[in-house]
Design an enzyme around this catalytic site. Structure first.
Site, PDB file in Angstrom:
ATOM      1  CE1 TYR A 194       1.712   2.314  -3.854  1.00 40.79           C
ATOM      2  CE2 TYR A 194       1.572   3.597  -5.870  1.00 40.79           C
ATOM      3  CZ  TYR A 194       0.978   2.793  -4.931  1.00 40.79           C
ATOM      4  OH  TYR A 194      -0.347   2.473  -5.055  1.00 40.79           O
ATOM      5  CE  LYS A 215       0.223   6.243  -3.745  1.00 38.51           C
ATOM      6  NZ  LYS A 215      -0.928   5.451  -4.136  1.00 38.51           N
ATOM      7  CG  LEU A 223      -3.567   6.279   0.105  1.00 41.10           C
ATOM      8  CD1 LEU A 223      -2.364   5.758   0.888  1.00 41.10           C
ATOM      9  CD2 LEU A 223      -3.252   6.297  -1.375  1.00 41.10           C
ATOM     10  CD  GLU A 246      -8.517   2.838  -0.072  1.00 45.35           C
ATOM     11  OE1 GLU A 246      -8.191   3.984  -0.415  1.00 45.35           O
ATOM     12  OE2 GLU A 246      -7.797   2.118   0.640  1.00 45.35           O
ATOM     13  NE  ARG A 291      -0.153   9.646  -0.497  1.00 39.85           N
ATOM     14  CZ  ARG A 291      -1.051   9.542  -1.480  1.00 39.85           C
ATOM     15  NH1 ARG A 291      -2.343   9.528  -1.196  1.00 39.85           N
ATOM     16  NH2 ARG A 291      -0.674   9.463  -2.734  1.00 39.85           N
TER      17      ARG A 291
HETATM   18  N1  PDD Z   1      -3.351   5.078  -6.335  1.00 41.53           N
HETATM   19  N2  PDD Z   1      -6.716   4.640  -2.537  1.00 41.53           N
HETATM   20  C1  PDD Z   1      -5.814   3.766  -3.002  1.00 41.53           C
HETATM   21  C2  PDD Z   1      -5.869   2.354  -2.510  1.00 41.53           C
HETATM   22  C3  PDD Z   1      -4.864   4.168  -3.965  1.00 41.53           C
HETATM   23  O1  PDD Z   1      -3.961   3.280  -4.426  1.00 41.53           O
HETATM   24  C4  PDD Z   1      -4.872   5.507  -4.428  1.00 41.53           C
HETATM   25  C5  PDD Z   1      -3.875   6.012  -5.436  1.00 41.53           C
HETATM   26  C6  PDD Z   1      -5.839   6.396  -3.910  1.00 41.53           C
HETATM   27  C7  PDD Z   1      -5.919   7.830  -4.336  1.00 41.53           C
HETATM   28  O2  PDD Z   1      -4.843   8.572  -3.810  1.00 41.53           O
HETATM   29  P1  PDD Z   1      -4.284   9.853  -4.572  1.00 41.53           P
HETATM   30  O3  PDD Z   1      -5.459  10.762  -4.779  1.00 41.53           O
HETATM   31  O4  PDD Z   1      -3.302  10.427  -3.613  1.00 41.53           O
HETATM   32  O5  PDD Z   1      -3.677   9.391  -5.872  1.00 41.53           O
HETATM   33  C8  PDD Z   1      -6.736   5.924  -2.964  1.00 41.53           C
HETATM   34  C9  PDD Z   1      -2.303   5.466  -7.255  1.00 41.53           C
HETATM   35  C10 PDD Z   1      -2.731   6.501  -8.220  1.00 41.53           C
HETATM   36  C11 PDD Z   1      -1.735   4.213  -7.910  1.00 41.53           C
HETATM   37  O6  PDD Z   1      -1.582   3.237  -7.209  1.00 41.53           O
HETATM   38  O7  PDD Z   1      -1.413   4.231  -9.107  1.00 41.53           O
END
Ligand code: PDD
Length: 286
Positions: free
Chosen positions: A33, A150, A206, A182, A52
């Site tokens: 996703y 992801k 991620l 994280e 990504r």
């Molecule tokens: N989550 N690490 C994890 C485990 C995440 O699920 C996310 C993003 C990030 C940050 O990635 P980005 O900057 O590309 O959004 C880091 C999304 C927002 C979610 O699951 O809703």
């Protein structure tokens, strides 16, 4: 009001959207996703999210279901149809619905399932949480070894958020071998003097799209970026801390496992990075 969502080529009211019970996303969490934010009716860092997505799919032997341009057109159509000014677009691609349950991947010509929907969040950029900061607790990181992909396997992050809630905190940071990987749904940072410290990229985390942009802006603002892991104790003694994600942008962290950072209010660097990020990304939004 009912949303218009996208399912496998059709725009339909959410009540009419259907996916098979044999869908591998449903049965096996066999899907990936993306979440792309919308500010001023425009998409933030769409290219980063599309790249990504392609990488996640490739790592799992799936092909992009359509070109990035076609995906962009669907994102824009959903923003328009649902009148989104501030919010998010959620996109999910799964290995499709082979018509039964089987661990083996289905034949390669099985169509992938592609679903997108909007989340309307007026005031997303002007969030009260960003002014107050959030509290985090630490929990063990027991996720699988390919966190760089992801995937929709979000049970443990969901459990982590519930553990945080039960502890009276806002979110959780995940710890492996004594080091923070994280946040449950965001990348984690601490600030010491002129240094922004965040774990280096690997399969352990991620590769955040917001992370890439924030680190670029930090370097341009003459901050020193150090990509290395840190401990919870180090975070508790840091000047400040923050997390980044597409849905929260740059969010200050004001306490870690009950210990207040600095004076317990959002730090100067986090506030500045949030401001720069929002300004620059609004300018570049498409
Ligand atoms: N989550 N690490 C994890 C485990 C995440 O699920 C996310 C993003 C990030 C940050 O990635 P980005 O900057 O590309 O959004 C880091 C999304 C927002 C979610 O699951 O809703």
């Amino acid at each position: 009001m009912s949303r218009i969502v996208y399912v496998n080529g059709d725009y339909v009211p959410e009540e009419e959207a259907k996916v098979s019970i044999f869908d591998r996303g449903f049965l096996m969490a066999d899907g990936v996703y993306e979440v792309t934010s919308v500010l001023g009716g425009k998409l933030i860092d769409f290219d980063g999210h599309a790249k990504r997505l392609e990488r996640s799919l490739t790592e799992l032997d799936m092909a992009m279901p359509m070109s990035a341009d076609d995906l962009l057109a669907i994102h824009r159509e959903l923003v328009a149809k649902n009148g989104i000014d501030e919010g998010m677009i959620y996109l999910q691609v799964t290995r499709g619905a082979p018509g039964d349950r089987d661990f083996a991947f289905p034949p390669e010509d099985t169509p992938l399932t592609v679903v997108l929907f909007t989340q309307n969040k007026p005031g997303l950029a002007d969030s009260p949480a960003a002014k107050k900061g959030i509290s985090v607790i630490s929990i063990p990181d027991i996720r699988w070894g390919r966190r760089d992909i992801k995937t929709t396997q979000l049970l443990y992050p969901s459990m982590g958020k519930m553990l945080a809630k039960k502890a009276g905190a806002d979110d959780a940071w995940l710890v492996e071998d004594g080091l923070v990987t994280e946040g449950t749904s965001n990348n984690a940072y601490i600030v010491k003097g002129n240094q922004i410290i965040t774990r280096q990229l690997s399969n352990d985390i991620l590769h955040g799209i917001t992370r890439a942009a924030v680190l670029k802006f930090a370097r341009e603002a003459q901050m020193e970026v150090v990509e290395r892991p840190f401990t919870i104790e180090e975070a508790q003694q840091a000047d400040e801390a923050f997390v980044t994600s597409a849905s929260t942008f740059v969010m200050p962290v004001v306490s870690v496992d009950g210990a207040a950072l600095g004076d317990g209010t959002p730090g100067r660097v986090a506030a500045r990075m949030r401001e720069i990020y929002l300004d620059e990304m609004r300018k570049a939004a498409i």
